[in-house]
Design an enzyme around this catalytic site. Structure first.
Site, mmCIF file in Angstrom:
data_model
loop_
_atom_site.group_PDB
_atom_site.id
_atom_site.type_symbol
_atom_site.label_atom_id
_atom_site.label_comp_id
_atom_site.label_asym_id
_atom_site.label_seq_id
_atom_site.Cartn_x
_atom_site.Cartn_y
_atom_site.Cartn_z
ATOM 1 N N GLY A 98 0.791 -1.235 0.000
ATOM 2 C CA GLY A 98 0.000 0.000 0.000
ATOM 3 C C GLY A 98 0.816 1.274 0.000
ATOM 4 N N GLU A 104 4.617 -6.062 1.451
ATOM 5 C CA GLU A 104 4.119 -6.526 0.139
ATOM 6 C C GLU A 104 3.858 -5.362 -0.806
ATOM 7 O OE1 GLU A 104 0.545 -8.576 1.304
ATOM 8 O OE2 GLU A 104 1.617 -10.369 1.907
ATOM 9 N N PRO A 105 4.869 -4.635 -1.223
ATOM 10 C CA PRO A 105 4.618 -3.523 -2.140
ATOM 11 C C PRO A 105 4.304 -4.014 -3.542
ATOM 12 C CG PRO A 105 6.977 -3.801 -1.796
ATOM 13 C CD PRO A 105 6.300 -4.810 -0.907
ATOM 14 N N GLY A 106 3.320 -3.407 -4.172
ATOM 15 C CA GLY A 106 3.009 -3.716 -5.569
ATOM 16 C C GLY A 106 3.216 -2.467 -6.397
ATOM 17 N N ARG A 107 2.316 -1.498 -6.175
ATOM 18 C CA ARG A 107 2.354 -0.236 -6.908
ATOM 19 C C ARG A 107 3.724 0.448 -6.815
ATOM 20 N NH1 ARG A 107 -2.378 2.776 -7.052
ATOM 21 N NH2 ARG A 107 -3.024 1.328 -5.430
ATOM 22 N N TYR A 120 -11.526 5.668 -9.448
ATOM 23 C CA TYR A 120 -11.093 6.365 -8.228
ATOM 24 C C TYR A 120 -10.885 7.863 -8.426
ATOM 25 C CZ TYR A 120 -9.231 1.568 -7.515
ATOM 26 O OH TYR A 120 -9.053 0.222 -7.435
ATOM 27 N N CYS A 167 -17.379 4.110 -25.495
ATOM 28 C CA CYS A 167 -18.740 4.664 -25.486
ATOM 29 C C CYS A 167 -19.222 4.832 -24.054
ATOM 30 C CB CYS A 167 -19.662 3.736 -26.254
ATOM 31 S SG CYS A 167 -19.341 3.843 -27.995
HETATM 32 C C1 LIG Z 1 -2.866 -8.200 0.623
HETATM 33 C C2 LIG Z 1 -2.294 -7.155 -0.258
HETATM 34 N N1 LIG Z 1 -0.961 -6.988 -0.257
HETATM 35 C C3 LIG Z 1 -0.375 -6.064 -1.055
HETATM 36 C C4 LIG Z 1 -1.128 -5.269 -1.889
HETATM 37 C C5 LIG Z 1 -0.414 -4.288 -2.763
HETATM 38 O O1 LIG Z 1 -0.836 -2.994 -2.580
HETATM 39 P P1 LIG Z 1 -0.029 -1.826 -3.314
HETATM 40 O O2 LIG Z 1 0.046 -2.180 -4.736
HETATM 41 O O3 LIG Z 1 -0.844 -0.605 -3.080
HETATM 42 O O4 LIG Z 1 1.319 -1.793 -2.671
HETATM 43 C C6 LIG Z 1 -2.525 -5.406 -1.909
HETATM 44 C C7 LIG Z 1 -3.348 -4.560 -2.775
HETATM 45 O O5 LIG Z 1 -4.526 -4.621 -2.877
HETATM 46 C C8 LIG Z 1 -3.121 -6.374 -1.079
HETATM 47 O O6 LIG Z 1 -4.434 -6.570 -1.070
#
Ligand SMILES: Cc1ncc(COP(=O)(O)O)c(C=O)c1O
Length: 442
Positions: free
Chosen positions: A258, A299-302, A342, A369
């Site tokens: 997050g 757990e970074p994704g974004r 969003y 559309c």
């Molecule tokens: C359990 C969990 N971990 C990690 C993430 C990654 O979040 P972000 O991409 O904002 O770092 C999410 C996103 O929904 C999530 O649900």
């Protein structure tokens, strides 16, 4: 050619919306990873997602440097394909997946199963089976009924490691739709209502399950370390409660992802370095209650994929309205649903040619559309922008390709990886043939 470095210094990964390797010249020249973006648009067509491999790697390394003893698990939902799996793996990260599909991509890329954490608030029986069959390292329990179902799938002689996802009741995140850490969200088990406690009791009674820790995820686009410190404190208290109630010391603490990124210049992200204090918070809190320090996971994704991505569109029409002038491009909400979902804002530039015109505000819309198909409101672009021009949109590496749809029977764009002056197609464009193949007719 006059080259100008964008405000995204390689050492401060959360500072700008463009990849670290992006360069822009006054003559319209734009490159990422040493590759001319106008040439990418010509060679691979538009719309196209461009991913800067070096930027992804830089961000992985920034996390490892900030939290050297923690496990960094990349959240595949942000952006996922086999090339990304190879980069994440070679940077030594672990992986968070939340569906059988994400797991399948990981395994197809040879990602080690023991480094995979499997999530989901409603894992289907087939997904639980796939996770067990693939021998994923950990499964995150997010529902009481899942416990028996999972235990029944584990073969004799094996123990499946699990974490319990708890609700720390902390509200954080940029938008209601991406906040997940408070009570009354669909994710996690309530500590306050005693459901988390019941899950722990049930798992500890299951000989084929091994409870190894607690998990939480607060939401997304969180700009400060403080909510994470708070959740670490809540979870350490729960670890102590479990030790006191059951005599079991759990070795892992997963605080989810997050971490915010900058979508536009001047917007604040959460640099990995600012999370460095988390480890100390956990250590202090554990020392205070005589608990061995658990291994931390984030757990970074974004924050790993987002700023590495740039989307290229071609302008199809420039239409003057009574109050606004619209720039319509050849993509839109099917390749980037975030503005419609969003209200997300993006930064973009016209690239590929010089202009001596000043800038004025335009509304950039897609070709779908749907009147909500707006990519950006009031965005400054050269006043003489015209059909055929190319637009580059920053920070589209996360939750664009992974959230893309085929709305209006539009095939999803390709992903082009750029690195050291070379461009490679890593996900091909979805064509009409792909779309028609699914439709088996009468
Ligand atoms: C359990 C969990 N971990 C990690 C993430 C990654 O979040 P972000 O991409 O904002 O770092 C999410 C996103 O929904 C999530 O649900």
């Amino acid at each position: 050619m006059s080259l100008l470095i964008t405000p995204s210094p390689a050492t401060e990964t959360a500072d700008g919306p463009w990849p670290a390797g992006a360069r822009f010249g006054a003559d319209g020249h734009a490159e990422v990873g040493g590759v001319d973006l106008t040439k990418v648009a010509g060679r691979f067509g538009t719309p196209a997602y461009v991913m800067d491999e070096a930027d992804v790697r830089l961000r992985c390394r920034a996390y490892r440097a900030a939290l050297p003893r923690a496990e960094i698990a990349y959240a595949a939902k942000a952006f996922w394909c086999r090339a990304m799996a190879a980069w994440i793996r070679s940077e030594g990260l672990a992986l968070d997946v939340c569906s059988a599909g994400e797991l399948a991509v990981a395994r197809a890329a040879g990602f080690p199963a023991e480094k995979i954490i499997f999530h989901g608030n409603a894992k289907t029986p087939a997904e639980l089976r796939a996770a067990v069959d693939e021998r994923v390292g950990r499964i995150v329990v997010d529902d009481l009924t899942e416990i028996n179902r999972l235990a029944a799938l584990v073969p004799a002689g094996m123990r499946q490691k699990v974490l319990v996802r708890v609700i720390p009741d902390i509200e954080a995140g940029a938008h209601a739709a991406i906040r997940t850490g408070g009570e009354d969200h669909k994710f996690g088990l309530s500590i306050a209502a005693g459901v988390a406690r019941e899950a722990v009791n049930r798992i500890l009674r299951q000989p084929r399950l091994e409870l190894v820790g607690l998990h939480c995820h607060l939401g997304s686009q969180i700009v400060a370390a403080e909510p994470y410190e708070q959740s670490a404190r809540v979870l350490v208290e729960q670890l102590a409660r479990i030790r006191d109630a059951h005599g079991v010391t759990l070795p892992q603490l997963d605080l989810g992802g997050g971490h915010a990124i900058a979508y536009t210049s001047g917007q604040a992200g959460l640099a990995p370095a600012r999370l460095g204090s988390l480890a100390a918070t956990v250590e202090r809190r554990c020392a205070g209650i005589g608990l061995p320090v658990p291994r931390l996971t984030v757990e970074p994704g974004r924050a790993i994929a987002g700023p590495a991505g740039v989307t290229l569109y071609r302008v199809i029409a420039v239409k003057k309205g009574l109050r606004r002038t619209y720039v319509a491009v050849d993509g839109g909400m099917s390749d980037n649903p975030r503005p419609a979902m969003y209200g997300s804002r993006y930064e973009m530039r016209m690239i590929g040619r010089a202009t001596h015109e000043g800038e004025r505000d335009f509304t950039v819309v897609g070709h779908h559309c749907e009147s909500g198909d707006t990519l950006a409101e009031a965005v400054a672009l050269p006043a003489d922008i015209r059909p055929g021009d190319v637009l580059a949109v920053a920070a589209t590496g996360a939750y664009n390709h992974s959230m893309a749809s085929t709305y209006n029977m539009t095939g999803r764009p390709p992903v082009v990886a750029v690195s050291r002056g070379k461009a490679r197609l890593v996900v091909r464009r979805e064509g009409l043939d792909d779309l028609l193949r699914r439709d088996v007719g009468l």
